[in-house]
Design an enzyme around this catalytic site. Sequence first.
Site, PDB file in Angstrom:
ATOM      1  N   ASP A 179       0.766  -1.308   0.068  1.00 12.03           N
ATOM      2  CA  ASP A 179      -0.163   0.098   0.056  1.00 12.03           C
ATOM      3  C   ASP A 179       0.774   1.257   0.231  1.00 12.03           C
ATOM      4  O   ASP A 179       2.023   1.318  -0.367  1.00 12.03           O
ATOM      5  CB  ASP A 179      -1.008   0.013   1.312  1.00 12.03           C
ATOM      6  N   ASP A 235     -10.011   3.534  -3.359  1.00 11.86           N
ATOM      7  CA  ASP A 235     -10.885   2.373  -3.266  1.00 11.86           C
ATOM      8  C   ASP A 235     -11.985   2.362  -3.524  1.00 11.86           C
ATOM      9  O   ASP A 235     -12.865   3.215  -3.915  1.00 11.86           O
ATOM     10  CB  ASP A 235     -10.900   2.239  -1.569  1.00 11.86           C
TER      11      ASP A 235
HETATM   12  C1  GLA Z   1      -6.241   1.272   1.606  1.00 12.09           C
HETATM   13  C2  GLA Z   1      -6.150   0.424   0.231  1.00 12.09           C
HETATM   14  C3  GLA Z   1      -7.170  -0.728   0.781  1.00 12.09           C
HETATM   15  C4  GLA Z   1      -6.862  -1.521   1.854  1.00 12.09           C
HETATM   16  C5  GLA Z   1      -6.879  -0.196   2.894  1.00 12.09           C
HETATM   17  C6  GLA Z   1      -6.338  -1.079   4.256  1.00 12.09           C
HETATM   18  O1  GLA Z   1      -7.277   2.301   1.498  1.00 12.09           O
HETATM   19  O2  GLA Z   1      -6.528   1.123  -0.809  1.00 12.09           O
HETATM   20  O3  GLA Z   1      -7.406  -1.544  -0.286  1.00 12.09           O
HETATM   21  O4  GLA Z   1      -5.728  -1.985   1.592  1.00 12.09           O
HETATM   22  O5  GLA Z   1      -5.852   0.647   2.791  1.00 12.09           O
HETATM   23  O6  GLA Z   1      -5.933  -0.272   5.456  1.00 12.09           O
END
Ligand code: GLA
Length: 418
Positions: A179, A235
Amino acid sequence: MTILGDLAIQRQALLRLIPRELSENTMSTKRVVLVMLAPLVFTASLVAQDTVSAKLALTPPMGWNSWNKFACNVSEDMIREMADAMVKSGMKDAGYQYVVIDDCWQVSRDENGNIVADPQRFPSGIKALADYIHSLDLKFGIYSDAGSKTCAGRPGGLGHEYQDALQYAAWGVDYLKYDWCNTTTQDAEASYANIRAALDAAGRPIVLSICEWGKAQPWLWGKEVGGNLWRTTGDIQDRWSGKKEWKPGDCCSYGVVDIIDAEAELYSYAGPGHWNDPDMLEVGNGGMTDVEYRSHFSLWAILAAPLIAGNDLRNMRPEIRDILTNKEVIAINQDPLGMQGRRVSKSGDREVWVKQLKDGRRAVILLNRGPSEQNVVVNWEEIGNPDHLSAAVRDLYSQVWCDRAVAWRSDGNGNALK
Ligand code: GLA
């Protein structure tokens, strides 16, 4: 809202009628259709590099990840149950492979800097969990972050890349989602090149999932630094459309159609071993109708997107299981040519998406993204059919060669015949 099923069209050389337009004349719809054409054939391997990463994920990775449904509520019991459910539900047989723990499995580092898993939630340790998953003939994935902390505030990988990579290899990790939170002034390309080098040095083939949300255009460099997939947006949310700011000025999480708009122009960057990632599936999580979930799944299939389920596999309704395990739709996604589908026409809410397949057929989606019924019309040449070619149509959800193919021949003057 109704759906126009997914259709596959195959060349039928003996047919004489000349199709110029396809018209959905009976169903007005919400959402999707797939079509195919036969002739061309080309094959050459698209993987030129002789590196570890270039030999991984030659078709889009398929699996399950904890985040969309469980967020930080992860534990070894739940992950084991999900692996069991992946087998029992038929997901494994359908091609799903990776079981991935997302954020929150880690709590600290020990005095030597080794990453420490939450002892309450993972009392048997990560290696035992990986061994269990491997014993089911599945693969094991884990999550970390290029910055100092993960998005949920757990220890990140910064400064520990080689140490962590050795640990992952020792545990038997097969897939790493990396990430981009808390990276301050870090350069994305350099950071992901670094973790790939660390993984390679650790000596275990590990798929690298770049989760940088598209901010530094990872499609331009993701392949070169050894990424196997890269997120293209913020997301996903479990909804059909609409963007939501994380906080004022910090954009965004996205509905399904907002994500496909971001993917539409990125088709040239995808191929075997390196995929655009429009984020994990929300199918079955409750925020959309089954028609919308079927459309979401079909769109991810035609986009050659990683198919990482994000629902609770232990108690799926049959309708949800049937979407996620539809082998004909999955075959479109897993086609070895590895081309990402393209949007070839758009008129208001009506869109046509096409994916060339290795055997020359074409998968086509007729999409109505709006709330009211629509007739979706596609010009024959838009989907790559030469003018003289006729085709048979297969609905990939009812899985029948359908009469609608008849309606899809033209009278030679551009009018669809019923
Ligand atoms: C980010 C990523 C998500 C998930 C969260 C976890 O938002 O884009 O897919 O992995 O972190 O905290």
